[in-house]
Design a protein around this motif. Sequence first.
Motif, PDB file in Angstrom:
ATOM      1  N   GLU A  72       1.417  -1.016   0.360  1.00  0.00           N
ATOM      2  CA  GLU A  72      -0.039   0.351  -0.137  1.00  0.00           C
ATOM      3  C   GLU A  72       0.907   1.279  -0.367  1.00  0.00           C
ATOM      4  OE1 GLU A  72      -3.335   0.726   3.035  1.00  0.00           O
ATOM      5  OE2 GLU A  72      -4.215  -1.677   2.285  1.00  0.00           O
ATOM      6  N   LEU A  73       2.142   0.833   0.377  1.00  0.00           N
ATOM      7  CA  LEU A  73       2.497   2.606   0.916  1.00  0.00           C
ATOM      8  C   LEU A  73       3.467   2.797  -0.588  1.00  0.00           C
ATOM      9  CD1 LEU A  73       4.997   1.716   4.088  1.00  0.00           C
ATOM     10  CD2 LEU A  73       3.262   3.564   3.287  1.00  0.00           C
ATOM     11  N   ARG A  74       3.996   1.868  -0.616  1.00  0.00           N
ATOM     12  CA  ARG A  74       4.848   1.408  -2.400  1.00  0.00           C
ATOM     13  C   ARG A  74       3.847   2.343  -3.602  1.00  0.00           C
ATOM     14  NH1 ARG A  74       5.623  -1.653  -6.812  1.00  0.00           N
ATOM     15  NH2 ARG A  74       7.549  -1.096  -7.221  1.00  0.00           N
ATOM     16  N   GLN A  75       2.180   1.815  -2.991  1.00  0.00           N
ATOM     17  CA  GLN A  75       0.922   2.154  -4.218  1.00  0.00           C
ATOM     18  C   GLN A  75       1.033   3.916  -4.606  1.00  0.00           C
ATOM     19  OE1 GLN A  75      -0.046   1.275  -6.437  1.00  0.00           O
ATOM     20  NE2 GLN A  75       0.842  -0.908  -6.406  1.00  0.00           N
ATOM     21  N   MET A  76       1.011   4.197  -2.933  1.00  0.00           N
ATOM     22  CA  MET A  76       1.000   5.691  -2.692  1.00  0.00           C
ATOM     23  C   MET A  76       1.899   6.711  -3.517  1.00  0.00           C
ATOM     24  SD  MET A  76       0.869   7.566   1.292  1.00  0.00           S
ATOM     25  CE  MET A  76       2.940   7.152   1.072  1.00  0.00           C
ATOM     26  N   ARG A  77       3.167   5.913  -2.260  1.00  0.00           N
ATOM     27  CA  ARG A  77       4.358   6.803  -3.368  1.00  0.00           C
ATOM     28  C   ARG A  77       4.305   6.674  -4.619  1.00  0.00           C
ATOM     29  NH1 ARG A  77       8.091   3.126   0.482  1.00  0.00           N
ATOM     30  NH2 ARG A  77       7.732   3.996   2.091  1.00  0.00           N
ATOM     31  N   LYS A  78       3.425   6.234  -5.635  1.00  0.00           N
ATOM     32  CA  LYS A  78       4.136   6.130  -7.288  1.00  0.00           C
ATOM     33  C   LYS A  78       2.710   7.427  -6.903  1.00  0.00           C
ATOM     34  CE  LYS A  78       3.337   1.744  -8.072  1.00  0.00           C
ATOM     35  NZ  LYS A  78       2.659   0.205  -9.001  1.00  0.00           N
ATOM     36  N   ARG A  79       2.208   8.153  -6.281  1.00  0.00           N
ATOM     37  CA  ARG A  79       1.600   9.600  -6.681  1.00  0.00           C
ATOM     38  C   ARG A  79       2.371  10.219  -5.974  1.00  0.00           C
ATOM     39  NH1 ARG A  79      -3.188   6.293  -5.407  1.00  0.00           N
ATOM     40  NH2 ARG A  79      -3.334   6.643  -3.697  1.00  0.00           N
ATOM     41  N   ILE A  80       3.308  10.577  -4.873  1.00  0.00           N
ATOM     42  CA  ILE A  80       4.165  10.911  -4.324  1.00  0.00           C
ATOM     43  C   ILE A  80       5.832  11.489  -5.521  1.00  0.00           C
ATOM     44  CG2 ILE A  80       5.080  12.087  -2.133  1.00  0.00           C
ATOM     45  CD1 ILE A  80       2.786  10.526  -1.066  1.00  0.00           C
ATOM     46  N   GLY A  81       5.841  12.580  -5.594  1.00  0.00           N
ATOM     47  CA  GLY A  81       6.784  13.184  -6.432  1.00  0.00           C
ATOM     48  C   GLY A  81       8.042  14.069  -5.177  1.00  0.00           C
ATOM     49  N   MET A  82       9.066  13.803  -4.919  1.00  0.00           N
ATOM     50  CA  MET A  82       9.830  14.012  -4.282  1.00  0.00           C
ATOM     51  C   MET A  82      11.107  15.160  -4.315  1.00  0.00           C
ATOM     52  SD  MET A  82       9.315  13.226  -0.809  1.00  0.00           S
ATOM     53  CE  MET A  82      10.507  14.865   0.067  1.00  0.00           C
ATOM     54  N   ILE A  83      11.326  16.156  -4.225  1.00  0.00           N
ATOM     55  CA  ILE A  83      12.527  16.908  -4.617  1.00  0.00           C
ATOM     56  C   ILE A  83      13.200  17.327  -3.187  1.00  0.00           C
ATOM     57  CG2 ILE A  83      13.377  19.012  -5.536  1.00  0.00           C
ATOM     58  CD1 ILE A  83      10.030  18.546  -6.992  1.00  0.00           C
ATOM     59  N   TYR A  84      14.556  17.072  -3.230  1.00  0.00           N
ATOM     60  CA  TYR A  84      15.678  16.932  -2.225  1.00  0.00           C
ATOM     61  C   TYR A  84      16.365  18.461  -2.351  1.00  0.00           C
ATOM     62  CZ  TYR A  84      14.388  12.328  -1.370  1.00  0.00           C
ATOM     63  OH  TYR A  84      13.375  11.253  -1.137  1.00  0.00           O
ATOM     64  N   GLN A  85      16.991  18.863  -1.669  1.00  0.00           N
ATOM     65  CA  GLN A  85      18.343  20.000  -1.589  1.00  0.00           C
ATOM     66  C   GLN A  85      19.083  19.589  -2.097  1.00  0.00           C
ATOM     67  OE1 GLN A  85      19.017  20.448   2.772  1.00  0.00           O
ATOM     68  NE2 GLN A  85      21.280  22.149   2.146  1.00  0.00           N
ATOM     69  N   LEU A  86      19.718  18.127  -2.398  1.00  0.00           N
ATOM     70  CA  LEU A  86      21.168  18.088  -2.545  1.00  0.00           C
ATOM     71  C   LEU A  86      20.851  16.768  -3.936  1.00  0.00           C
ATOM     72  CD1 LEU A  86      22.978  17.242   0.644  1.00  0.00           C
ATOM     73  CD2 LEU A  86      22.958  18.825  -1.110  1.00  0.00           C
TER      74      LEU A  86
END
Length: 256
Positions: A72-86
């Motif tokens: 479920e976590l994996r499915q959810m993360r597909k819809r969430i993009g991440m951008i980081y400082q580095l």
Amino acid sequence: MLKMESIHKRFNGAEVLKNVDLKVKKGEAVALIGPSGSGKTTLIRVINGFVLPDNGRVVVRGKEIDYRKKDELRQMRKRIGMIYQLFNLVDRTSAIDNVVSGALGRMDRGFELISSTIGLFSTEVRERAMELLNFVGIEDKAFERVDRLSGGQKQRVAIARALMQEPEILLADEPIANLDPRTSQKIMELLTKINRERGITIITVLHHLESVRDHFHRVVALKDGEICFDGRTDCLTREHISSIYEFAGEYECAAA
Ligand SMILES: Nc1ncnc2c1ncn2[C@@H]1O[C@H](COP(=O)(O)OP(=O)(O)OP(=O)(O)O)[C@@H](O)[C@H]1O
Ligand SMILES: [Mg+2]
């Protein structure tokens, strides 16, 4: 789109998030501010499922996250993009290959494994990656190794990679902290454009209050793990800022 209710998180006995309630509507852009150690990164990590809260509920698109269920976590993360400082790119690899890797999360597991092992990506995927590099303004660097790019260019690659996931939410943790003011301004303009034109919900941790004022209608401030301001950016007064950061003078001037 996103609802957090009574979120508590302790690390080694210390309360890092205390009773956090937050609602973010689809298509909203929210700046998350607060002093160092106030819990901003932890809050972001609760949203993308990398930190398990001790108490409370997180609902994404009407569905409560069950942190115990990896799939479920994996499915959810597909819809969430991440951008980081580095930037968190794969160095020594080209810009386009970094962007293409953003598509992995959207494929099913078997295909993901095969394609990442033998470097197989459909022409369609590569074309889409190229379109996104064009959208973020660095199509000409597509085949350049990312460790040879400037910080601003790297962040553009990271943004294109996040868009490759076709996210509904984009979370950015201090995306401009390592960039000069002019480049920071350009990256913030790009994030704003993504929010406006693509309707992607954006939550961004920022330390630079001028960027917050220039680009966000809504600001949420954390202090000692509690939300101490949540409202329109133009309602964020000098007094609020003094109280959030606890040392008035310098910040008042910077924010005025
Ligand atoms: N995995 C962890 N294990 C133990 N303590 C942690 C962990 N992650 C965060 N903390 C602690 O939680 C508190 C909040 O950290 P967090 O990284 O969320 O702050 P922040 O607001 O993002 O700060 P900064 O502006 O410096 O990035 C800090 O005291 C930090 O040391
Ligand atoms: Mg942080």
